[in-house]
Design a protein around this motif. Structure first.
Motif, mmCIF file in Angstrom:
data_model
loop_
_atom_site.group_PDB
_atom_site.id
_atom_site.type_symbol
_atom_site.label_atom_id
_atom_site.label_comp_id
_atom_site.label_asym_id
_atom_site.label_seq_id
_atom_site.Cartn_x
_atom_site.Cartn_y
_atom_site.Cartn_z
ATOM 1 N N VAL B 21 17.084 138.242 -11.425
ATOM 2 C CA VAL B 21 16.414 137.250 -11.034
ATOM 3 C C VAL B 21 14.902 137.071 -11.240
ATOM 4 O O VAL B 21 14.361 136.439 -11.871
ATOM 5 C CB VAL B 21 16.374 136.892 -9.482
ATOM 6 C CG1 VAL B 21 15.249 135.855 -8.980
ATOM 7 C CG2 VAL B 21 17.864 136.107 -9.030
ATOM 8 N N SER B 25 13.425 134.598 -14.256
ATOM 9 C CA SER B 25 12.228 133.867 -13.738
ATOM 10 C C SER B 25 10.891 134.551 -13.225
ATOM 11 O O SER B 25 10.155 134.018 -12.682
ATOM 12 C CB SER B 25 12.482 132.978 -12.437
ATOM 13 O OG SER B 25 14.130 132.517 -12.802
ATOM 14 N N GLY B 133 20.663 133.439 0.938
ATOM 15 C CA GLY B 133 19.631 132.566 0.279
ATOM 16 C C GLY B 133 18.967 131.738 1.166
ATOM 17 O O GLY B 133 17.796 131.102 0.652
ATOM 18 N N ILE B 134 19.531 131.238 2.122
ATOM 19 C CA ILE B 134 18.800 130.256 3.169
ATOM 20 C C ILE B 134 17.558 130.917 3.714
ATOM 21 O O ILE B 134 17.681 131.855 4.575
ATOM 22 C CB ILE B 134 19.801 129.745 4.256
ATOM 23 C CG1 ILE B 134 21.163 129.188 3.678
ATOM 24 C CG2 ILE B 134 19.180 128.666 4.904
ATOM 25 C CD1 ILE B 134 22.203 129.075 4.770
ATOM 26 N N PRO B 135 16.315 130.363 3.369
ATOM 27 C CA PRO B 135 15.100 130.976 4.208
ATOM 28 C C PRO B 135 15.188 130.772 5.741
ATOM 29 O O PRO B 135 14.229 130.112 6.123
ATOM 30 C CB PRO B 135 14.035 130.284 3.436
ATOM 31 C CG PRO B 135 14.591 129.335 2.837
ATOM 32 C CD PRO B 135 15.963 129.207 2.851
ATOM 33 N N CYS B 295 21.250 124.794 5.434
ATOM 34 C CA CYS B 295 22.626 125.164 4.788
ATOM 35 C C CYS B 295 22.602 125.878 3.497
ATOM 36 O O CYS B 295 21.398 125.389 2.811
ATOM 37 C CB CYS B 295 23.452 123.880 4.592
ATOM 38 S SG CYS B 295 23.397 122.815 5.998
ATOM 39 N N GLY B 296 23.370 126.666 2.944
ATOM 40 C CA GLY B 296 23.361 127.144 1.560
ATOM 41 C C GLY B 296 24.159 128.120 1.442
ATOM 42 O O GLY B 296 25.028 128.686 2.413
ATOM 43 N N ALA B 297 24.223 129.006 0.594
ATOM 44 C CA ALA B 297 24.853 129.957 -0.020
ATOM 45 C C ALA B 297 24.598 131.281 0.880
ATOM 46 O O ALA B 297 23.277 131.680 1.044
ATOM 47 C CB ALA B 297 24.706 130.403 -1.370
ATOM 48 N N ALA B 302 22.676 136.419 -6.871
ATOM 49 C CA ALA B 302 21.588 135.603 -6.922
ATOM 50 C C ALA B 302 21.069 134.889 -5.812
ATOM 51 O O ALA B 302 19.691 135.030 -5.293
ATOM 52 C CB ALA B 302 21.955 134.509 -8.029
ATOM 53 N N PRO B 303 21.955 134.327 -5.032
ATOM 54 C CA PRO B 303 21.310 133.901 -3.640
ATOM 55 C C PRO B 303 20.632 134.925 -2.780
ATOM 56 O O PRO B 303 19.626 134.407 -2.043
ATOM 57 C CB PRO B 303 22.611 133.306 -2.932
ATOM 58 C CG PRO B 303 23.505 132.744 -4.045
ATOM 59 C CD PRO B 303 23.497 133.976 -5.148
ATOM 60 N N SER B 306 17.528 135.859 -4.044
ATOM 61 C CA SER B 306 16.372 134.585 -3.714
ATOM 62 C C SER B 306 15.618 135.147 -2.718
ATOM 63 O O SER B 306 14.477 134.995 -2.523
ATOM 64 C CB SER B 306 17.008 133.183 -3.613
ATOM 65 O OG SER B 306 16.375 132.353 -3.059
ATOM 66 N N VAL B 309 13.339 138.221 -2.986
ATOM 67 C CA VAL B 309 12.271 137.859 -4.192
ATOM 68 C C VAL B 309 11.293 137.467 -3.127
ATOM 69 O O VAL B 309 10.189 137.664 -3.230
ATOM 70 C CB VAL B 309 12.591 137.381 -5.258
ATOM 71 C CG1 VAL B 309 11.363 136.882 -5.902
ATOM 72 C CG2 VAL B 309 13.441 138.174 -6.278
ATOM 73 N N ALA B 310 11.631 136.124 -2.132
ATOM 74 C CA ALA B 310 10.740 135.542 -1.299
ATOM 75 C C ALA B 310 9.831 136.589 -0.644
ATOM 76 O O ALA B 310 8.779 136.416 -0.510
ATOM 77 C CB ALA B 310 11.434 134.604 -0.480
#
Lengths: 435, 435
Positions: B21, B25, B133-135, B295-297, B302-303, B306, B309-310
């Motif tokens: 990642v 990016s 990956g959900i913050p 909601c999310g992965a 990668a998730p 994510s 990296v945040a």
């Protein structure tokens, strides 16, 4: 703990909500802020029971709050873009951090206001400007910082979502539900701002600027309201496995960015299709995380205050440590905000829902399908209902495969010119919202 | 721009994902960070194509990364709680900021690690530890800072959600779907950690600590897995207007806190009931905002990267400005973390779903209902199906009104003692998840 002094301008719904939330949960909020948050000055045109708290100075002239040298953070909740802009500018120039819930102000004047804030070394925060209490600005700006955003799509206006939900479940006409929404206080007396998508466009512009690192540009949004939608369209959509939602959509492709607000058919498997009533929800597709969804109350006193207070806490946490808030207003420094070409609407490709009112005659369907096929538009699904007794016309509903808007509108014009077509063709874009 | 040097320990799924990642990016991420993020040192036991990048030093001994004086942020992605703990402690003592995806480490040793980090003036961040990956950590810790959290409920283990979703749609048995999940890589060879709810308990403990400002306490969670659930239960639940989800639930009431992981019937109108497959979702009820859903992965390279990296970007943004990250690990300073009494499970009140396997005889239903009513438990809904041809037993499904667990279990014991009851009563808690 250090004391951080707050000045609140505007005691309407959100202003009162903010005062109440800070009063109700002050201790818990102070713990999060690492500081004692204290409202010391309120600017409100009219008197209000909330003003009668010991230690709070009240001014009729809101500029007195800005000019109060004690205030650390100014909270602008008066709305509008004239006085509010002047107020925010003066606060920034006086070295105060600013929190606002004003989407129009940010969407229209954000660029200059952020530059001014940056020049004066203060923060200008606006979590409450989009999707009320859902911390969507923070999620996009910070939580998804490891992603390049491909697209986002959101139900970002509670009024139109309430109207469409009600029209769908109760099979009631737009005007009828609008009147109810007005009675319930979900819609203004003049509902144009909401039902024509202007409010959603403001919010979309803000989300897109953060998502793609592009300048705020309210003129770059295609906007279409919900007034044309009928209960019949909602029923047909449902029959096809879709729901109709009024979405703000921002996409980034190799061809450029595309921002649009319009009614949209979305597959019923998408959670977004199940977000009903005044709720808001935003679906964001990031390069690393894939799609993530955020739902909650998009308006109301306490939910909006929740977002205002989150911004205050963020700023206070830094001030309490003698530091300055560092995250730039749009998540990247102003000098890396880059204009990206807009994709003209004529070139935007989506599947389409078409509802035709045609004569009940042999050969009509074949004419329609040959017009579509001549322009390379193929049919994904079709509904033809038997005519209502005594009627000479039938509804013909077509779901197309993805087609460029220019092609589609050309075909529609040709279909409308047919003698057998009895009224304008209803056309609604379809989005699958696949990651 | 300042350069922030990253040391990554562990190149498994999440480690490789993070390297990828940052490579894919990098430019966009650097703009968010306001700094140039540079991986300068990787610690990995085995060789890996990702190690062959010019400028990246590779060590077989991960402690060499910690001891590298150039590293600003150490990223712990080796998992486990023994070496990982030692690694994180040594990094903190060396004055490095730490980012980890390790839920077990935080849930079990967070308190001492956060104290150590605080003592050494560095940040220890763990967004990737809960819901991929959900913050969600950021949302709870910062985005909802204006709220006192009443309760939260989440699908925080993708494996059990995949299993229950598949069992429901394909009417397949638990063992069967588990084998498929293992083949797909969604479940480990030894699935205990996931299917018995231990993984979810780790995550719940972290969420509850932030939500309520209480110490991390893995022993305070009641944990029940999904192995007993049958396709029949999923069907009956659906017939009653519910879905069965494996939830982590944390509630704060006047009686105290209650943390539990268990299969739960939730109303089908709740969006959470529609979150299927390996997806994660967390519903949080705040005092000001009401319920918000994320909601999310919940897993994957990668998730999860994510989220890692945040955290890195958050820290880097401050370091780039010669400041220090100020937000405390659990959102409030360590000295305001307060122990709150736990509500014993026996006193927890929820509606219940009961499935009985009983003889097909007159009077059975009346016996069952009189046992329930003697203990003050009233019946909300009931399903009795005709017996399958040739069978002497029938399924009797009861949905009760809210009842204290102690009362309910007493009634169940009495029902199981009846001669007409042919096997153990299946019991599953119900939650309406109303704001």
């Amino acid at each position: 703990m250090k004391t951080i002094k707050l000045g609140i301008c505007g005691l309407g719904t959100v202003g009162s909500g903010t005062v109440n939330v800070l009063a109700a949960s002050g201790e818990a909020i102070n713990r999060r802020a690492g500081a004692t948050l204290e409202i010391t000055h309120i600017g409100a045109r009219r008197d209000n029971a909330l003003c009668n708290t010991a230690g709070i100075k009240v001014s009729r002239d809101i500029f007195d709050v800005v000019d109060d040298p004690e205030i650390d953070i100014l909270i602008e909740l008066i709305g509008g873009t004239t006085v509010a802009k002047e107020l925010v500018e003066r606060a920034i120039k006086a070295g105060k951090h600013v929190v606002t819930a004003n989407k129009a102000l940010i969407a229209e004047f954000g660029t200059e206001l952020f530059a001014l804030a940056s020049e004066h070394g203060v923060a200008l925060r606006y979590e409450a400007a989009v999707a009320g209490g859902i911390p969507i600005i923070k999620a996009l700006r910070e939580g998804l910082a490891g992603n390049e955003i491909n697209w986002l799509a959101g139900i970002i206006n509670g009024t139109t979502n309430f109207i469409l939900s009600e029209m769908g479940t109760a099979k009631r006409a737009f005007e009828d539900v609008l009147a109810e929404a007005q009675a319930l206080g979900y819609a203004e007396a003049d509902p144009t701002f909401d039902v024509e998508g202007i409010d959603a466009a403001h919010k979309l512009v803000i989300l897109a600027a953060i998502a793609f690192g592009i300048p705020l540009n309210i003129n770059g949004v295609y906007t279409e309201g919900v007034t044309r939608i009928t209960p019949a369209d909602l029923s047909f959509a449902e029959e096809l496995g879709y729901r109709i939602k009024h979405l703000g959509i921002a996409k980034l492709t190799d061809a450029g960015v595309n921002l649009r607000v319009h009614p949209t058919l979305i597959p019923e498997e998408q959670l977004l299709s199940r977000v009903n009533g005044v709720e808001n929800a935003v679906l964001i597709d990031g390069s690393a995380v894939g799609p993530t969804l955020y739902c909650g109350a998009g308006a109301g006193a306490a939910p909006t205050a929740s977002a205002v207070v989150a911004d205050i806490v963020d700023i206070a946490r830094e001030l309490a440590a003698d530091q300055l808030p560092q995250i730039p207003a749009l998540g990247v420094d102003a000098d890396s905000i880059t204009e990206i070409d807009s994709v003209p609407m004529a070139q935007v490709v989506t599947p389409w829902y078409l509802r035709l009112n045609v004569q009940d005659k042999p050969g009509v369907m074949s004419k329609v399908s040959s017009i579509l096929s001549e322009r390379g538009i193929s049919i994904e699904a079709l509904i033809q209902k038997p005519p209502t007794k005594g009627q000479q016309s039938v509804s013909l509903v077509v779901l197309t495969n993805p087609a460029e808007q220019a092609q589609l509108l050309g075909a529609v014009a040709e279909i409308e010119a047919l003698e057998t077509t009895l009224s304008d063709v209803m056309r609604i874009r379809v989005e699958t919202l696949k990651g």
